[in-house]
Design an enzyme around this catalytic site. Sequence first.
Site, short mmCIF file in Angstrom:
data_model
loop_
_atom_site.label_atom_id
_atom_site.label_comp_id
_atom_site.label_asym_id
_atom_site.label_seq_id
_atom_site.Cartn_x
_atom_site.Cartn_y
_atom_site.Cartn_z
N PRO A 135 6.13 0.67 -9.54
CG PRO A 135 7.39 -0.37 -7.89
CD PRO A 135 7.50 0.30 -9.22
CB CYS A 136 2.80 4.34 -8.35
SG CYS A 136 1.88 3.73 -9.73
CG HIS A 137 1.08 -1.26 -7.15
ND1 HIS A 137 1.76 -1.15 -8.35
CD2 HIS A 137 1.51 -2.39 -6.57
CE1 HIS A 137 2.56 -2.20 -8.47
NE2 HIS A 137 2.44 -2.95 -7.42
#
Length: 176
Positions: A135-137
């Site tokens: 989940p780099c977002h």
Amino acid sequence: MREVIRFAWGNSSLGEFMVATSDKGLVALELGSSRGSAEEALRIRFPDAQVVSGQLELVDILDKITRVIEEPRFVPELPLDMRGTAYEIEVWSMLRLLPIGETISYGTLAAKLGTRDARDVTKAIASNPLAVLVPCHRVIKKDGSISGYRWGVKRKRELLARERRAKPLPTSEGAG
DNA sequence: GAATTGTCACCAG
DNA sequence: CTGGTGACAATTC
């Protein structure tokens, strides 16, 4: 014997995506790239591997990925074959510990990792080949604004918006 | 929001 | 070690 990398395309509300797997697990999940360039990127990333289409073999995975995109709370048990420097893997692992709806700044994440420069984390995150699954977002700038996203800032905002909705809130958010 | 400047750990050679 | 590099951060208009 060359290693075999299989890839396949799926569709979601965020657009088309491409999944690629090795024998060990997922090596890439690209969002919305053009088919040609995504495939080429794979060959560049795995110059010694045999990159083949595996549309039929990956149906199951495609199904799960689609679900992850549509439902942030769904956690697929997919094997991930993370390839990168030790530092990158560390960062990616860290990201996966972030709960839904939670965001963190690059600087804070850097601090947790024991480094002092946010740019450092940035590089590692930017090298993340597994969209959404890592989940780099959920990593944003310190002032809370969206900074950048490898697969498009709009997708980042969309993903965050969905997670906010999926997040169990004690009080309703009211009019918005 | 866009442009500008400071900063430094990481990676490749 | 040297050199290049950034999905940053803080400031300014």
